[in-house]
Design a protein around this motif. Sequence first.
Motif, mmCIF file in Angstrom:
data_model
loop_
_atom_site.group_PDB
_atom_site.id
_atom_site.type_symbol
_atom_site.label_atom_id
_atom_site.label_comp_id
_atom_site.label_asym_id
_atom_site.label_seq_id
_atom_site.Cartn_x
_atom_site.Cartn_y
_atom_site.Cartn_z
ATOM 1 N N VAL A 65 51.187 91.260 130.755
ATOM 2 C CA VAL A 65 51.868 92.417 131.334
ATOM 3 C C VAL A 65 52.831 91.971 132.432
ATOM 4 N N TYR A 66 52.389 91.018 133.249
ATOM 5 C CA TYR A 66 53.232 90.540 134.350
ATOM 6 C C TYR A 66 54.493 89.862 133.821
ATOM 7 N N GLU A 101 56.107 90.526 131.090
ATOM 8 C CA GLU A 101 57.027 91.559 130.632
ATOM 9 C C GLU A 101 57.686 92.286 131.806
ATOM 10 N N TYR A 102 56.899 92.503 132.855
ATOM 11 C CA TYR A 102 57.447 93.187 134.030
ATOM 12 C C TYR A 102 58.545 92.349 134.689
ATOM 13 N N ARG A 110 62.496 93.141 134.924
ATOM 14 C CA ARG A 110 63.105 93.306 136.242
ATOM 15 C C ARG A 110 64.302 92.373 136.423
ATOM 16 N N ALA A 120 53.081 96.870 127.470
ATOM 17 C CA ALA A 120 53.913 96.606 128.646
ATOM 18 C C ALA A 120 55.381 96.516 128.260
ATOM 19 N N PHE A 150 58.233 98.787 129.989
ATOM 20 C CA PHE A 150 59.287 98.205 130.832
ATOM 21 C C PHE A 150 60.635 98.081 130.123
#
Length: 399
Positions: free
Chosen positions: A63-64, A66-67, A71, A108, A112
């Motif tokens: 998930v991180y 993809e975030y 971003r 995710a 995102f």
Amino acid sequence: MTQHVWLLSPLFTGIFVTLGIILFFQLLVRSLTAHSQKQDKPINYLVGRIWVLSVVYFSALGVYFEYVAARENQDVAFVNFRLLLLSYVIIFLGRRTSIIVIACSLIARLVFWGATLGTLHFLIDAVVMYVLFNFNLFLIRKHQQSQLVLVGVLNFLVGVFWFIFHFVRIHYFGDVPAQQALFYWVSFVIMNHFLYYGLTRLNDENDYLTTLTHQATVDPLTQLKNYAVFEKDFDRVFHESQESGQPLAMVTLDIDYFKRVNDEHGHLAGNQILVEISQMLAGAIRTIPHAHCYRVGGEEFNILLPNKSLEAASDFSYRLQRKVRERTFALKNGTKIKITLSMGVTALKDTDTTPNLLYERADQMLYHSKGEGRDRVTVSESPTSTTTAPPSFKVPDSE
């Protein structure tokens, strides 16, 4: 930006991020298994609390990725991390965990990035690589090849993957020049080998430390906690009970005439009796919260019963003694024998300023049982009583 900075900075960043990820994971695993006295085998990542930790950790990592990729709008830069995550989750954690990680990453991605063409390509690529990685893992294990062969196969597959993206030029992925594709492939190869080396070494160390911990804290014959653990646990629960005002009971016990068993039937028979008695003790405390049993000598055992009164510990001891007395132990040579226990029971008093005072009183109760003919339970006076002569009780055979 010079070629030197362009090449080395992302590469070293990737290496340190990769090593940091596995190091932190292994530290969590080590913390989770550090106090387990049941763990005497290599760590199994596919069951229990370690599996839950693995799922949560690597799903959160997916998930991180993809975030951050969304971003920074740098989808290509995180492809290697995704591939490494997927490959090593499959290798070390199995298919079930890898499917969960892929599902969390896809969710995710949808959150995102949205339901875009890129998300569809992400799903297709993940499924294709999942199938390829699993197929190669199956072949490697079937033919009993070294995991280094699997590492080499992964390097080849990812190399093909990057140059396909160079030639196919998928719209959402953007243009991937040959030099950049080569760099990403070389980066993956280097990170892949660092990851393999780090994981295998840390896994070996975790297994070694877990085995040492087990050997240092668990009696190898009976699989009960040993005297060293008893000392540590006893000191802790003693002070916890003092501070909280909660009761604490203690039972000490001996196998009666155990030397006679060894002399008449041999030490292997004696070991069999020790193991079977230990299993009965472990079974007796299994349903009692926070109760623990220890082998503290040859045929000597201690049981700690936090939050249990003297009366409750007394009832427990009578039931245990009767259960042992009524059992017939069948030795491996065909002989059947009877075994009895001598037991001492006491509980924490206001006057017990140190753990030794409680322990010594429990020992006195045990020796009183042995001195009175064995096969007895001796219970100390009530913590609120002023009686000094400990009464002795024998459970009737008909009870």
